[in-house]
Design a protein around this motif. Structure first.
Motif, PDB file in Angstrom:
ATOM      1  N   LYS A   1      34.163  55.405  27.680  1.00 50.93           N
ATOM      2  CA  LYS A   1      34.028  54.305  28.675  1.00 50.93           C
ATOM      3  C   LYS A   1      34.075  52.760  28.329  1.00 50.93           C
ATOM      4  N   ILE A   2      34.830  52.056  28.870  1.00 44.23           N
ATOM      5  CA  ILE A   2      34.976  50.704  28.227  1.00 44.23           C
ATOM      6  C   ILE A   2      34.988  49.762  29.637  1.00 44.23           C
ATOM      7  N   ALA A   3      34.227  48.624  29.406  1.00 46.19           N
ATOM      8  CA  ALA A   3      34.488  47.687  30.354  1.00 46.19           C
ATOM      9  C   ALA A   3      34.770  46.343  29.871  1.00 46.19           C
ATOM     10  N   ILE A   4      35.752  45.463  30.857  1.00 52.38           N
ATOM     11  CA  ILE A   4      36.032  44.143  30.140  1.00 52.38           C
ATOM     12  C   ILE A   4      35.429  43.157  31.342  1.00 52.38           C
ATOM     13  N   CYS A   5      34.888  41.985  31.144  1.00 48.65           N
ATOM     14  CA  CYS A   5      34.180  41.346  31.848  1.00 48.65           C
ATOM     15  C   CYS A   5      34.827  39.826  31.607  1.00 48.65           C
ATOM     16  N   ASP A   6      35.458  39.143  32.539  1.00 48.81           N
ATOM     17  CA  ASP A   6      36.074  37.925  32.458  1.00 48.81           C
ATOM     18  C   ASP A   6      36.332  37.329  33.740  1.00 48.81           C
ATOM     19  N   ASP A   7      36.286  36.063  34.005  1.00 47.80           N
ATOM     20  CA  ASP A   7      36.254  35.586  35.377  1.00 47.80           C
ATOM     21  C   ASP A   7      37.880  35.331  35.794  1.00 47.80           C
ATOM     22  N   ASP A   8      38.650  35.434  34.747  1.00 44.43           N
ATOM     23  CA  ASP A   8      40.051  35.216  35.156  1.00 44.43           C
ATOM     24  C   ASP A   8      40.874  36.661  35.276  1.00 44.43           C
ATOM     25  N   GLN A   9      41.318  36.882  36.235  1.00 44.02           N
ATOM     26  CA  GLN A   9      41.842  38.114  36.540  1.00 44.02           C
ATOM     27  C   GLN A   9      43.228  38.278  35.842  1.00 44.02           C
ATOM     28  N   ALA A  10      43.971  37.510  35.785  1.00 44.41           N
ATOM     29  CA  ALA A  10      45.008  37.511  34.931  1.00 44.41           C
ATOM     30  C   ALA A  10      44.657  37.880  33.032  1.00 44.41           C
ATOM     31  N   ILE A  11      43.835  37.439  32.614  1.00 44.02           N
ATOM     32  CA  ILE A  11      43.464  37.774  31.415  1.00 44.02           C
ATOM     33  C   ILE A  11      42.648  39.203  31.303  1.00 44.02           C
ATOM     34  N   LEU A  12      42.144  39.425  32.609  1.00 46.92           N
ATOM     35  CA  LEU A  12      41.484  41.074  32.442  1.00 46.92           C
ATOM     36  C   LEU A  12      42.596  41.877  32.236  1.00 46.92           C
ATOM     37  N   LEU A  13      43.745  41.637  33.014  1.00 48.68           N
ATOM     38  CA  LEU A  13      44.931  42.560  32.966  1.00 48.68           C
ATOM     39  C   LEU A  13      45.737  42.740  31.850  1.00 48.68           C
ATOM     40  N   SER A  14      45.566  41.390  31.149  1.00 52.61           N
ATOM     41  CA  SER A  14      46.340  41.406  29.823  1.00 52.61           C
ATOM     42  C   SER A  14      45.454  42.016  28.824  1.00 52.61           C
ATOM     43  N   TYR A  15      44.119  41.793  28.952  1.00 55.68           N
ATOM     44  CA  TYR A  15      43.227  42.570  27.969  1.00 55.68           C
ATOM     45  C   TYR A  15      43.285  44.092  27.773  1.00 55.68           C
ATOM     46  N   LYS A  16      43.318  44.423  29.164  1.00 55.97           N
ATOM     47  CA  LYS A  16      43.160  45.997  29.433  1.00 55.97           C
ATOM     48  C   LYS A  16      44.563  46.545  28.687  1.00 55.97           C
ATOM     49  N   LYS A  17      45.604  45.895  29.162  1.00 53.34           N
ATOM     50  CA  LYS A  17      46.826  46.726  28.560  1.00 53.34           C
ATOM     51  C   LYS A  17      47.036  46.736  27.073  1.00 53.34           C
TER      52      LYS A  17
END
Length: 238
Positions: A3-19
């Motif tokens: 289980k992994i979580a990513i926390c960042d206030d920038d939604q675009a960065i979240l999607l990029s990091y997740k990928k």
């Protein structure tokens, strides 16, 4: 599954990091679920109910600074591993008080991510019931120890036989014996390491597994194997 979580206030960065994160874990044949957060307070609340194995946490966030989020996570989840991600490199020393596993610079995210994940998998392997194998092509696979039936060494080829797959690894069988002996594995022959969980019977010159596979038993190891198997059975009953 991790289980992994990513926390960042920038939604675009979240999607990029997740990928990118998902791609690296997939290349290691490790299944993951990845959740995204734009608010640290929500992440802390969810960690209290169902902790994450690994958290990528931005330090510079408006709702709650990353350091405060890390402090909250550490209060509710001792086992969650935190990797700070930031564009402010001068904060690396301040971050140490929150015991992060790694500190990734946003400007070097792609270059530093892979090493951080490989190191995390190595640590996770030590903490949990998994064994990390390096394959002949350099890929790394985290295998569930319970799924390993036996390991065979034939000349320079070491094969890990599991319930659903086989892994050919660069590791030496002597190294695997050392790392797995506390997990119920025993060396029964110069070329074989067995998970005692799958032993059906110990015969004079062979060991029969639950699936009726026959594994050769070294004469000089016979008494030790019997004694260790008896200890294992007693420990399982208790």
């Amino acid at each position: 599954m991790l289980k992994i979580a990513i926390c960042d206030d920038d939604q675009a960065i979240l999607l990029s990091y997740k990928k990118r994160i998902k791609t690296i874990f997939e290349s290691k044949h490790v299944e993951v679920t990845i959740s995204e957060y734009t608010a640290g307070s929500k992440l802390i609340k969810d960690c209290a109910n169902d902790p994450y194995d690994l958290i990528f946490l931005d330090i510079d966030m408006p709702e709650m600074p990353g350091f405060e989020v890390a402090e909250g996570i550490n209060r509710v989840s001792e086992d969650s591993i935190i990797i700070f991600v930031t564009s402010e490199e001068q904060l690396v020393y301040r971050s140490l008080r929150y015991s992060p596993f790694r500190f990734i610079r946003k400007t070097h995210f792609v270059a530093e991510l892979s090493e951080a994940i490989v190191s995390f998998l190595s640590l996770y392997n030590k903490r949990s019931k998994t064994q990390l194998f390096t394959c002949m092509n350099g890929e790394m696979i985290a295998a569930n120890i319970k799924e390993i039936i036996f390991i065979e060494s034939d000349k320079h080829k070491v094969t890990v036989y599991m319930k659903q797959r086989e892994i050919i690894t660069k590791a030496k069988i002597s190294e695997l014996e050392d790392s797995l002996k506390e997990s119920g594995f025993i060396r029964v022959h110069v070329g074989y390491l067995i998970n005692m969980k799958y032993i059906y019977s110990i015969e004079r010159t062979e060991i029969i597994l639950m699936d009726e596979t026959s594994i050769p038993l070294s004469r000089r190891r016979t008494e030790q194997v019997k004694q260790e198997f008896q200890k294992y059975i007693r420990s399982e009953i208790v």
